[in-house]
Motif scaffolding. Structure first.
Motif, PDB file in Angstrom:
ATOM      1  N   UNK A 162     -37.327  -1.348  22.171  1.00  0.00           N
ATOM      2  CA  UNK A 162     -38.704  -1.495  22.064  1.00  0.00           C
ATOM      3  C   UNK A 162     -39.401  -0.307  21.657  1.00  0.00           C
ATOM      4  N   UNK A 163     -39.066   1.039  22.192  1.00  0.00           N
ATOM      5  CA  UNK A 163     -39.427   2.205  21.834  1.00  0.00           C
ATOM      6  C   UNK A 163     -39.698   2.523  20.222  1.00  0.00           C
ATOM      7  N   UNK A 164     -38.570   1.835  19.455  1.00  0.00           N
ATOM      8  CA  UNK A 164     -38.716   2.061  18.257  1.00  0.00           C
ATOM      9  C   UNK A 164     -39.809   1.238  17.479  1.00  0.00           C
ATOM     10  N   UNK A 165     -40.614   0.375  18.256  1.00  0.00           N
ATOM     11  CA  UNK A 165     -41.776  -0.337  17.269  1.00  0.00           C
ATOM     12  C   UNK A 165     -42.896   0.112  18.022  1.00  0.00           C
ATOM     13  N   UNK A 166     -43.114   1.073  18.661  1.00  0.00           N
ATOM     14  CA  UNK A 166     -44.455   1.605  19.520  1.00  0.00           C
ATOM     15  C   UNK A 166     -44.599   3.283  18.993  1.00  0.00           C
ATOM     16  N   UNK A 167     -45.637   3.432  19.060  1.00  0.00           N
ATOM     17  CA  UNK A 167     -46.587   4.659  18.605  1.00  0.00           C
ATOM     18  C   UNK A 167     -46.873   5.327  20.187  1.00  0.00           C
ATOM     19  N   UNK A 168     -46.812   6.414  20.400  1.00  0.00           N
ATOM     20  CA  UNK A 168     -47.062   6.981  21.660  1.00  0.00           C
ATOM     21  C   UNK A 168     -48.350   7.760  21.495  1.00  0.00           C
ATOM     22  N   UNK A 169     -49.476   7.449  22.105  1.00  0.00           N
ATOM     23  CA  UNK A 169     -50.782   8.165  22.086  1.00  0.00           C
ATOM     24  C   UNK A 169     -51.227   8.904  23.331  1.00  0.00           C
ATOM     25  N   UNK A 170     -51.380  10.506  23.399  1.00  0.00           N
ATOM     26  CA  UNK A 170     -51.759  11.028  24.343  1.00  0.00           C
ATOM     27  C   UNK A 170     -53.414  10.924  24.510  1.00  0.00           C
ATOM     28  N   UNK A 171     -53.882  10.667  25.590  1.00  0.00           N
ATOM     29  CA  UNK A 171     -55.460  10.963  25.877  1.00  0.00           C
ATOM     30  C   UNK A 171     -55.782  11.774  26.856  1.00  0.00           C
ATOM     31  N   UNK A 172     -56.191  12.946  26.572  1.00  0.00           N
ATOM     32  CA  UNK A 172     -56.703  13.689  27.759  1.00  0.00           C
ATOM     33  C   UNK A 172     -58.155  13.685  28.065  1.00  0.00           C
ATOM     34  N   UNK A 173     -58.599  13.850  29.233  1.00  0.00           N
ATOM     35  CA  UNK A 173     -60.177  13.834  29.353  1.00  0.00           C
ATOM     36  C   UNK A 173     -60.475  14.779  30.607  1.00  0.00           C
ATOM     37  N   UNK A 174     -61.483  15.333  30.568  1.00  0.00           N
ATOM     38  CA  UNK A 174     -62.578  15.988  31.616  1.00  0.00           C
ATOM     39  C   UNK A 174     -63.349  15.156  32.142  1.00  0.00           C
ATOM     40  N   UNK A 175     -63.379  15.504  33.552  1.00  0.00           N
ATOM     41  CA  UNK A 175     -64.665  14.808  34.104  1.00  0.00           C
ATOM     42  C   UNK A 175     -64.439  13.344  34.794  1.00  0.00           C
TER      43      UNK A 175
END
Length: 477
Positions: free
Chosen positions: A464-477
């Protein structure tokens, strides 16, 4: 005769752009048993456009994992009800013995659907992690439009190893079946329609090399998933590398079965026959190098020869048949060419050889060579037929060295009375899959190879991992 005049594009049966057709020829009778359209680059354009539309604007990628898993579960239920029909169809089109088709050709793809339906039911799209300055969200998103290009030997197995995880990920797919085995893909399309998958999620265009390369190089394709020869894999990797396109490759093998001195030969031979001769030897994971110590070499050669001769050669539709015909005349000639090469290099034919079992059908005599060294062509190159080479080794370390002395690294086995010691051997052999006193593939575990056997893994969570893109979302507050 099974005749199809249309292609499956955008959830509909549509007329092809060209007038060419592909004849599906029975390897056993050499008669035409099916006919489908020969897809063109124009057809691939339409299929990619349909997949692109379904991905960019359709509901499928926007569903939750649980919703997609439920749809995969519906497809699995339909597949299960028709798996006997699927097994018989694959036997008809490519000559796999019906016992193997009922054991693996249809049940294994069904197992993949069931696994991803269950796994996806609780799979989380987002994961929260603590960061240095605040919480971080790691999000998993589908890679996009997938081109799935598959071979003829286990057509549903390799198709579903791509389709099932890609569907769960939220991708849309263009499947290009091999020209030798398009009929099973049409049966799959019927199931997809019955399961109610959205239009354009799966598109099917049987075609040859030109249209296949057009699909692989298409700018609208985000990932290529390919199973086939190492030579073709290199070409596809070059195209994808030039475009910085995601690619996974499951390629060839030249796997070794290490027979240790404590192995019980009579009890091992039945399972070794499956590992070495499955699907008439037309399997990338087949254990075609049999490594035997010099202490028991003659005994192992005799046992392997008896095992091979105990496999009845005949009509693949007959449940009593152990080995059927090869898929095509060119494959018959290729395998016979390797048998001749082995003889020319000085290896000894113990059973089999160049005398064909039947005048009709693309049969070759199942063959065992003794006196083989690991530098011979029959020990280095993938033959893809029922030809086994028994190679002597001095000690266990030498056996591991010979097993690893290959351009490939897809599979392997060790045969021993001490399974814990067999695990120690397994850890030393550089292959992606391995068996101790058996060889099996599980839908919940990764499948793939080292070295020239490919890039990436299929099946299991890793697939499954081979068909996924991984997105990192950082946030403040």
């Amino acid at each position: 005769m099974r005749q199809h005049d249309t292609l499956f594009i955008g959830g509909e049966w549509v007329a092809p752009a060209g007038t060419g057709t592909i004849d599906v020829i029975s390897p056993q009778t050499e008669e035409v048993v099916g006919r489908v359209p020969d897809g063109t680059p124009e057809d691939m354009e339409r299929a990619v456009a349909a997949a692109r539309e379904a991905f960019d604007h359709g509901p499928w990628p926007r569903m939750t994992f649980a919703e997609r898993a439920a749809a995969i579960g519906r497809l699995a239920a339909i597949y299960e009800a028709r798996q006997g029909e699927m097994a018989a169809l694959i036997t008809e089109e490519m000559g796999s013995p019906i016992t193997f088709s009922n054991l693996a050709q249809a049940p294994q793809p069904l197992g993949m659907l069931k696994f991803y339906a269950e796994y996806g039911a609780t799979f989380e799209q987002e994961e929260q992690r603590p960061g240095l300055f605040g919480p971080v969200t790691v999000r998993r998103e589908p890679v996009g439009v997938v081109a799935a290009v598959v071979p003829w030997n286990v057509p549903q197995f390799v198709s579903m190893s791509k389709i099932a995880p890609a569907l769960l990920a939220g991708c849309t797919i263009v499947l290009k079946p091999a020209p030798e085995t398009p009929l099973d893909a049409y049966l799959l399309a019927e199931m997809v329609l019955e399961a109610g998958l959205p239009a354009g999620v799966l598109n099917i265009v049987p075609a040859g090399r030109e249209a296949g390369e057009h699909l692989v190089s298409h700018a609208g394709v985000d990932k290529v998933a390919f199973t086939g020869s190492t030579a073709a894999g290199r070409r596809i990797a070059a195209i994808c590398g030039e475009q910085l396109k995601r690619v996974s490759l499951e390629l060839g093998g030249k796997s070794a079965a290490i027979v240790l001195d404590d192995a019980d030969l009579p009890s091992s031979m039945g399972m070794l026959a499956l590992a070495s001769l499955m699907n008439n030897g037309q399997a990338c994971v087949a254990q075609t190098r049999i490594l035997a110590s010099r202490n028991r070499y003659d005994e192992v050669v005799e046992a392997v020869a008896n095992m091979v001769t105990s496999q009845p050669v005949g009509d693949p539709a007959d449940p009593g048949t152990g080995i059927g015909p090869l898929v095509a005349k060119r494959q018959q000639e290729r395998v016979e060419g390797y048998i001749k090469a082995g003889m020319d290099e000085g290896a000894k034919v113990v059973v089999g050889g160049l005398d064909r079992p039947y005048d009709r059908g693309w049969y070759v005599a199942p063959t065992v060579f003794a006196g083989v060294t690991n530098d011979m062509r029959i020990a280095r190159e993938e033959i893809f037929g029922p030809v086994l080479a028994v190679i002597p080794y001095e000690d266990e370390a030498d056996a591991v060295r010979i097993a690893n002395d290959s351009d490939y690294g897809l599979a392997g086995t060790v045969w021993t009375a001490d399974t814990e010691h067999g695990m120690d051997v397994a850890r030393q052999v550089r292959t992606g899959t391995y068996g101790v006193n058996c060889y099996m593939l599980e839908a919940n575990t990764p499948f793939g190879g080292y070295k020239a056997s490919g890039i990436g893994r299929e099946l299991g969570p890793e697939g499954l991992s081979g068909y996924l893109e991984y997105k990192t979302i950082a946030r403040l507050g």
